[in-house]
Design a protein around this motif. Structure first.
Motif: not given
Length: 473
Positions: A318-341, A343-347
């Motif tokens: 939550i902190i990083v995208p709020a600070v960077l203010q758009g125009g950015v995506t990320g790299i995350g571990k595969k396990e995050l895809t299973r997070n119900p909140v 996961g879908p938003l990051m995809r």
């Protein structure tokens, strides 16, 4: 006569201006690094439950000799017959599930200041190694003095080995260590919150009480000892749970609103940026978290860039995208895809997920990230690869820097302070408070040798460490 209340910044300044080198020791009693007053329930069941309770509870802060005697008796009964490996594994498991949440961030700053001064750092305790060794490991403390137990044929007998480290015997152990390692006690430091450690405090030239128990407050007042107050490491309260649930609701609602606001464009990137803008803003507001950012100008210029951030909390997403203010995506571990909140938003916002257990597949999955950068979209990466247990910055992996080098873009450090205090490493619950963020100047990596960038990456990591120790005003 009375205690001398001092600030953490003053204590750290005194360490920096004092004598340097390994002949100066800093003895940290376990009460100075961990809040034994915090409570945890329901961690283990069955035969390990009572042992877990013993290892987590330790000695009551104001218990005195009688309490320590009861502790030794109970430890003898419960630990007898267990193997060292079994108890070490249990102690490590308990620490990673609950114990790390007790560690004082203020103690980490003191330890880091002593390390920077080249001092010999010692964790000393009346407890067993199974309780203190995991904390020493994550705090980067090599020297541990504690009450050892007799082992016969690989199993504990339930009896202490040699002498227990209690009152004068703890001070004696510190004196013996000093004599063996060439430490000048008259110039050394000691930190404790327990009245039983007055002999230890009397041993050194720079004694300090940390969130002292009742008995130590009285003695410190009589002896005019300095006092540092650390914030209690309490479990979340009902208000924290309520605000967190509201925050997650706000994340979902704000994200949907953000997508709808830009849905007329029929373009994924504007909708993704709007999702992050409204989703993170709603989450921060409802959780009661405020961001205090310095170097904000580096968040937008230059772009694209690889933003690297230190990672201690799940709330960093939550902190990083709020600070960077758009125009950015990320790299995350595969396990995050299973997070119900998350996961879908990051995809939806285009996060690239990697399998950390398969190096070849992880490298292959990062190849499209270079193209993403060349197309103008920035990337945010945690080069530690996983969340840390303390504010200590872990080793940096080189992947983010290779990506920046291949794409021809700069690396921009995003240094986060306090996030791990508001949301502990493995917890989804968020407390109210302020998170400090510093966005550093862009780092040009174009001249780096991709086959040998160890020193350059180490220098970037050191920048994080130095900034956390000496936060910009």
């Amino acid at each position: 006569m009375g205690t001398t209340n001092t600030s953490l910044d003053t204590a750290i300044s005194d360490i920096r201006s004092g004598q340097q080198g390994p002949a100066i020791a800093a003895f940290f009693d376990f009460t100075a690094v961990s809040d034994s007053g915090s409570r945890y329930r329901g961690l283990l069941r069955g035969r390990d439950r009572k042992v877990a309770q013993l290892l987590l509870t330790g000695i009551p802060r104001d218990g005195g000799d009688a309490a320590y005697g009861r502790y030794l008796h109970t430890a003898g009964e419960l630990l007898a017959g267990r193997t060292e490996d079994e108890l070490a594994a249990l102690g490590d498991r308990l620490f990673r599930r609950a114990g790390y949440g007790r560690l004082y961030p203020e103690a980490w700053r003191l330890i880091a200041a002593h390390r920077a001064a080249g001092h010999t750092i010692v964790l000393i305790s009346s407890l067993t190694e199974f309780q203190v060794a995991p904390a020493a490991a994550v705090l980067g403390i090599d020297h541990v003095l504690c009450t050892r137990m007799v082992v016969v044929d690989g199993r504990l007998t339930g009896q202490p080995a040699d002498k227990v480290l209690w009152r004068q015997r703890k001070a004696d152990a510190a004196a013996e260590f000093a004599a063996a390692d060439g430490v000048a006690l008259e110039n050394s430091y000691a930190y404790t919150g327990a009245a039983a450690d007055l002999p230890l405090l009397s041993l050194v030239g720079h004694p300090c009480t940390t969130s002292p128990d009742t008995g130590l407050v009285t003695a410190a007042t009589e002896r005019d000892l300095p006092l540092l107050t650390f914030r209690p490491r309490n479990p979340p309260d009902p208000g924290d749970y309520a605000r967190t649930f509201a925050g997650f609701g706000g994340l979902i609602g704000g994200s949907l609103f953000g997508v709808l606001v830009k849905s007329y464009t029929r373009q994924r990137r504007p909708m993704a940026d709007s999702l992050m803008k409204y989703g993170t803003a709603a989450t921060l507001r409802l959780c009661g978290v405020r961001l205090r950012v310095t170097g904000q100008e580096h968040a937008r210029t230059p772009r694209p860039a690889v933003f690297v951030f230190n990672h201690q909390s799940q709330f960093d997403v939550i902190i990083v995208p709020a600070v960077l203010q758009g125009g950015v995506t990320g790299i995350g571990k595969k396990e995050l895809t299973r997070n119900p909140v998350f996961g879908p938003l990051m995809r939806f916002v285009g996060v690239t997920f990697i399998d950390r257990g398969d190096t070849a597949r992880a490298k292959a999955s990062l190849e499209p990230v270079v193209a993403t950068l060349r197309d103008g979209l920035s990337i945010a990466v945690a080069p530690e690869g996983t969340r840390s247990y303390t504010p200590e910055v872990g080793p940096f992996k080189k992947g983010a820097f290779h990506i920046a080098l291949q794409a021809g873009v700069p690396v921009i450090p995003v240094i986060i302070r306090n996030a791990g205090e508001l949301s502990w490493r493995d917890s989804m619950i968020v407390r109210r408070g302020t998170v400090d963020v510093t966005i550093g100047e862009p780092i040009d990596v174009s001249g780096w040798d991709p086959a040998d960038m160890h020193d350059e990456v180490a220098a970037v990591r050191q920048l994080f460490i130095d900034t956390l120790l000496d936060w910009p005003s």
